[in-house]
Design an enzyme around this catalytic site. Structure first.
Site, mmCIF file in Angstrom:
data_model
loop_
_atom_site.group_PDB
_atom_site.id
_atom_site.type_symbol
_atom_site.label_atom_id
_atom_site.label_comp_id
_atom_site.label_asym_id
_atom_site.label_seq_id
_atom_site.Cartn_x
_atom_site.Cartn_y
_atom_site.Cartn_z
ATOM 1 N N ASP A 107 0.874 -1.180 0.000
ATOM 2 C CA ASP A 107 0.000 0.000 0.000
ATOM 3 C C ASP A 107 0.912 1.232 0.000
ATOM 4 O OD1 ASP A 107 -1.882 1.957 0.606
ATOM 5 O OD2 ASP A 107 -2.899 0.812 2.141
ATOM 6 N N LYS A 135 -0.902 -0.917 -4.620
ATOM 7 C CA LYS A 135 -1.685 0.307 -4.828
ATOM 8 C C LYS A 135 -0.707 1.402 -5.252
ATOM 9 C CE LYS A 135 -5.120 -0.851 -1.281
ATOM 10 N NZ LYS A 135 -5.657 -0.507 0.057
HETATM 11 P P1 IMP Z 1 1.925 -0.577 3.792
HETATM 12 O O1 IMP Z 1 3.010 -0.560 4.826
HETATM 13 O O2 IMP Z 1 1.135 0.723 3.772
HETATM 14 O O3 IMP Z 1 2.414 -0.945 2.415
HETATM 15 O O4 IMP Z 1 0.852 -1.638 4.251
HETATM 16 C C1 IMP Z 1 1.044 -2.983 4.089
HETATM 17 C C2 IMP Z 1 0.105 -3.821 4.929
HETATM 18 O O5 IMP Z 1 -1.126 -3.140 5.247
HETATM 19 C C3 IMP Z 1 -0.305 -5.040 4.145
HETATM 20 O O6 IMP Z 1 0.627 -6.096 4.317
HETATM 21 C C4 IMP Z 1 -1.672 -5.347 4.727
HETATM 22 O O7 IMP Z 1 -1.550 -6.126 5.891
HETATM 23 C C5 IMP Z 1 -2.228 -3.996 5.098
HETATM 24 N N1 IMP Z 1 -3.107 -3.469 4.024
HETATM 25 C C6 IMP Z 1 -2.842 -2.450 3.176
HETATM 26 N N2 IMP Z 1 -3.871 -2.246 2.319
HETATM 27 C C7 IMP Z 1 -4.816 -3.178 2.640
HETATM 28 C C8 IMP Z 1 -6.127 -3.499 2.096
HETATM 29 O O8 IMP Z 1 -6.653 -2.887 1.136
HETATM 30 N N3 IMP Z 1 -6.782 -4.529 2.696
HETATM 31 C C9 IMP Z 1 -6.283 -5.237 3.737
HETATM 32 N N4 IMP Z 1 -5.052 -4.972 4.267
HETATM 33 C C10 IMP Z 1 -4.325 -3.951 3.719
#
Ligand code: IMP
Length: 180
Positions: A107, A135
Protein backbone atom coordinates in the site's frame (compact mmCIF):
# COMPACT_ATOMS: atom_id res chain seq x y z
CA UNK A 1 -18.45 -16.94 -1.48
CA UNK A 2 -21.27 -14.60 -2.64
CA UNK A 3 -20.76 -11.75 -5.13
CA UNK A 4 -21.48 -9.29 -2.34
CA UNK A 5 -20.06 -9.87 1.12
CA UNK A 6 -20.91 -8.06 4.34
CA UNK A 7 -18.14 -8.01 6.95
CA UNK A 8 -19.06 -6.19 10.16
CA UNK A 9 -20.15 -2.68 9.10
CA UNK A 10 -18.69 -2.78 5.57
CA UNK A 11 -19.93 -4.18 2.27
CA UNK A 12 -17.61 -5.70 -0.30
CA UNK A 13 -18.10 -6.77 -3.90
CA UNK A 14 -16.23 -9.42 -5.88
CA UNK A 15 -13.27 -7.84 -7.63
CA UNK A 16 -10.56 -10.31 -8.75
CA UNK A 17 -11.53 -13.92 -9.34
CA UNK A 18 -9.39 -16.81 -8.18
CA UNK A 19 -8.94 -18.10 -11.76
CA UNK A 20 -7.36 -14.77 -12.72
CA UNK A 21 -5.17 -14.81 -9.60
CA UNK A 22 -3.98 -18.35 -10.36
CA UNK A 23 -3.05 -17.39 -13.93
CA UNK A 24 -0.89 -14.52 -12.63
CA UNK A 25 0.61 -16.66 -9.87
CA UNK A 26 1.66 -19.23 -12.50
CA UNK A 27 3.29 -16.50 -14.61
CA UNK A 28 5.23 -15.21 -11.59
CA UNK A 29 6.33 -18.72 -10.62
CA UNK A 30 7.59 -19.36 -14.15
CA UNK A 31 9.61 -16.15 -14.08
CA UNK A 32 11.00 -16.93 -10.63
CA UNK A 33 11.93 -20.46 -11.70
CA UNK A 34 13.90 -19.00 -14.62
CA UNK A 35 15.39 -15.94 -12.92
CA UNK A 36 16.46 -17.52 -9.64
CA UNK A 37 17.55 -21.01 -10.71
CA UNK A 38 20.82 -21.91 -9.03
CA UNK A 39 20.57 -19.06 -6.49
CA UNK A 40 18.86 -21.14 -3.80
CA UNK A 41 16.72 -18.16 -2.70
CA UNK A 42 15.30 -17.73 0.77
CA UNK A 43 11.62 -16.76 0.51
CA UNK A 44 10.43 -14.74 3.49
CA UNK A 45 6.65 -14.85 3.83
CA UNK A 46 5.16 -11.84 5.62
CA UNK A 47 2.38 -13.02 7.92
CA UNK A 48 -0.51 -12.91 8.31
CA UNK A 49 -1.89 -11.70 4.99
CA UNK A 50 0.50 -13.43 2.57
CA UNK A 51 -0.21 -16.98 3.72
CA UNK A 52 -2.57 -17.97 0.88
CA UNK A 53 -0.65 -16.16 -1.86
CA UNK A 54 2.66 -17.63 -0.66
CA UNK A 55 1.18 -21.11 -0.48
CA UNK A 56 -0.16 -20.93 -4.04
CA UNK A 57 3.04 -19.39 -5.41
CA UNK A 58 5.53 -21.64 -3.65
CA UNK A 59 3.73 -24.81 -4.76
CA UNK A 60 4.58 -23.69 -8.30
CA UNK A 61 8.20 -22.77 -7.56
CA UNK A 62 10.27 -25.81 -8.53
CA UNK A 63 13.84 -24.63 -7.88
CA UNK A 64 15.83 -25.34 -4.71
CA UNK A 65 14.77 -22.78 -2.12
CA UNK A 66 14.17 -22.21 1.57
CA UNK A 67 11.08 -20.67 3.17
CA UNK A 68 10.88 -18.61 6.36
CA UNK A 69 8.13 -16.56 7.98
CA UNK A 70 8.06 -13.19 9.70
CA UNK A 71 5.28 -11.23 11.28
CA UNK A 72 5.71 -7.47 11.07
CA UNK A 73 3.99 -4.58 12.68
CA UNK A 74 4.68 -1.12 11.35
CA UNK A 75 4.49 2.14 13.18
CA UNK A 76 4.67 5.32 11.17
CA UNK A 77 6.68 7.91 13.03
CA UNK A 78 6.66 11.65 12.62
CA UNK A 79 9.01 11.40 9.66
CA UNK A 80 7.87 9.56 6.58
CA UNK A 81 9.73 6.29 7.10
CA UNK A 82 8.10 3.25 8.69
CA UNK A 83 9.51 1.79 11.88
CA UNK A 84 8.97 -1.94 11.67
CA UNK A 85 8.87 -4.29 14.58
CA UNK A 86 9.29 -8.01 13.97
CA UNK A 87 6.67 -9.82 16.06
CA UNK A 88 7.87 -13.16 14.74
CA UNK A 89 11.45 -12.49 13.72
CA UNK A 90 13.97 -13.93 11.38
CA UNK A 91 16.44 -16.26 13.07
CA UNK A 92 18.54 -17.20 10.03
CA UNK A 93 21.89 -15.99 8.75
CA UNK A 94 21.08 -14.33 5.43
CA UNK A 95 24.54 -12.95 4.62
CA UNK A 96 25.25 -13.36 0.90
CA UNK A 97 21.82 -14.90 0.19
CA UNK A 98 19.20 -14.01 -2.40
CA UNK A 99 16.16 -12.98 -0.36
CA UNK A 100 12.66 -12.86 -1.82
CA UNK A 101 10.05 -11.18 0.38
CA UNK A 102 6.49 -12.39 -0.27
CA UNK A 103 3.84 -9.76 0.59
CA UNK A 104 0.07 -9.81 0.17
CA UNK A 105 -0.34 -6.14 -0.68
CA UNK A 106 1.92 -3.13 -0.90
CA UNK A 107 0.00 0.00 0.00
CA UNK A 108 2.17 2.91 1.20
CA UNK A 109 5.14 0.53 1.16
CA UNK A 110 6.29 1.75 4.58
CA UNK A 111 6.22 -1.73 6.12
CA UNK A 112 8.63 -2.94 3.46
CA UNK A 113 10.80 0.19 3.65
CA UNK A 114 11.44 -0.66 7.30
CA UNK A 115 11.84 -4.39 6.79
CA UNK A 116 14.25 -3.91 3.87
CA UNK A 117 16.37 -1.68 6.13
CA UNK A 118 16.38 -4.37 8.83
CA UNK A 119 17.47 -6.99 6.29
CA UNK A 120 20.16 -4.83 4.69
CA UNK A 121 22.07 -4.72 7.99
CA UNK A 122 22.30 -8.52 7.71
CA UNK A 123 24.16 -8.17 4.38
CA UNK A 124 22.12 -10.29 1.95
CA UNK A 125 23.38 -10.45 -1.64
CA UNK A 126 20.06 -9.08 -2.93
CA UNK A 127 16.51 -8.48 -1.71
CA UNK A 128 13.67 -8.99 -4.19
CA UNK A 129 9.97 -8.38 -3.63
CA UNK A 130 6.98 -10.46 -4.73
CA UNK A 131 3.55 -8.96 -4.11
CA UNK A 132 0.08 -10.10 -5.03
CA UNK A 133 -1.36 -6.56 -5.04
CA UNK A 134 0.04 -3.04 -5.31
CA UNK A 135 -1.68 0.31 -4.83
CA UNK A 136 0.55 2.50 -7.02
CA UNK A 137 -1.13 5.78 -6.02
CA UNK A 138 -0.19 5.22 -2.36
CA UNK A 139 3.16 3.55 -3.06
CA UNK A 140 4.66 6.16 -5.38
CA UNK A 141 7.50 3.89 -6.57
CA UNK A 142 9.49 3.89 -3.33
CA UNK A 143 11.51 0.83 -4.45
CA UNK A 144 11.22 -1.84 -7.16
CA UNK A 145 8.51 -4.51 -6.89
CA UNK A 146 10.19 -7.30 -8.83
CA UNK A 147 7.22 -9.65 -9.24
CA UNK A 148 3.61 -8.42 -9.10
CA UNK A 149 0.23 -9.96 -9.88
CA UNK A 150 -2.03 -6.88 -9.98
CA UNK A 151 -1.93 -3.09 -9.61
CA UNK A 152 -5.21 -1.87 -8.12
CA UNK A 153 -6.84 1.50 -7.32
CA UNK A 154 -6.43 2.99 -3.87
CA UNK A 155 -9.40 1.11 -2.42
CA UNK A 156 -9.65 -1.28 0.52
CA UNK A 157 -9.71 -4.97 -0.43
CA UNK A 158 -10.23 -8.25 1.44
CA UNK A 159 -9.98 -11.95 0.70
CA UNK A 160 -7.18 -14.22 -0.50
CA UNK A 161 -5.48 -13.74 2.87
CA UNK A 162 -6.35 -10.06 3.37
CA UNK A 163 -8.63 -9.06 6.22
CA UNK A 164 -10.95 -6.37 7.42
CA UNK A 165 -10.66 -6.26 11.21
CA UNK A 166 -9.72 -9.94 11.30
CA UNK A 167 -12.43 -11.12 8.90
CA UNK A 168 -12.38 -12.01 5.22
CA UNK A 169 -9.06 -13.83 4.87
CA UNK A 170 -10.75 -17.14 4.00
CA UNK A 171 -11.89 -16.30 0.49
CA UNK A 172 -10.20 -17.54 -2.67
CA UNK A 173 -11.39 -14.42 -4.53
CA UNK A 174 -10.50 -10.79 -3.77
CA UNK A 175 -13.26 -8.33 -2.87
CA UNK A 176 -13.20 -4.54 -2.83
CA UNK A 177 -15.08 -2.24 -0.52
CA UNK A 178 -18.37 -0.67 -1.61
CA UNK A 179 -18.37 2.93 -0.42
CA UNK A 180 -21.50 4.51 1.04
P1 IMP B 1 1.93 -0.58 3.79
O1 IMP B 1 3.01 -0.56 4.83
O2 IMP B 1 1.13 0.72 3.77
O3 IMP B 1 2.41 -0.95 2.41
O4 IMP B 1 0.85 -1.64 4.25
C1 IMP B 1 1.04 -2.98 4.09
C2 IMP B 1 0.11 -3.82 4.93
O5 IMP B 1 -1.13 -3.14 5.25
C3 IMP B 1 -0.31 -5.04 4.14
O6 IMP B 1 0.63 -6.10 4.32
C4 IMP B 1 -1.67 -5.35 4.73
O7 IMP B 1 -1.55 -6.13 5.89
C5 IMP B 1 -2.23 -4.00 5.10
N1 IMP B 1 -3.11 -3.47 4.02
C6 IMP B 1 -2.84 -2.45 3.18
N2 IMP B 1 -3.87 -2.25 2.32
C7 IMP B 1 -4.82 -3.18 2.64
C8 IMP B 1 -6.13 -3.50 2.10
O8 IMP B 1 -6.65 -2.89 1.14
N3 IMP B 1 -6.78 -4.53 2.70
C9 IMP B 1 -6.28 -5.24 3.74
N4 IMP B 1 -5.05 -4.97 4.27
C10 IMP B 1 -4.33 -3.95 3.72
Amino acid sequence: MPDNWKLKDKSFTKFILNDDIQAKVSELADRINTDLAGKKPLFIVVLNGAFIFASDLLKKVNIDCEIAFVKLSSYVGTNSSGVVQQIIGLDLNIKGRTIVIIEDIVDSGLTLVGFRETLSVMEPAEVLIVACLLKPDAFKNKFPINYLCFSIPNEFVVGYGLDYDGLGRNSSDIYKIVEG
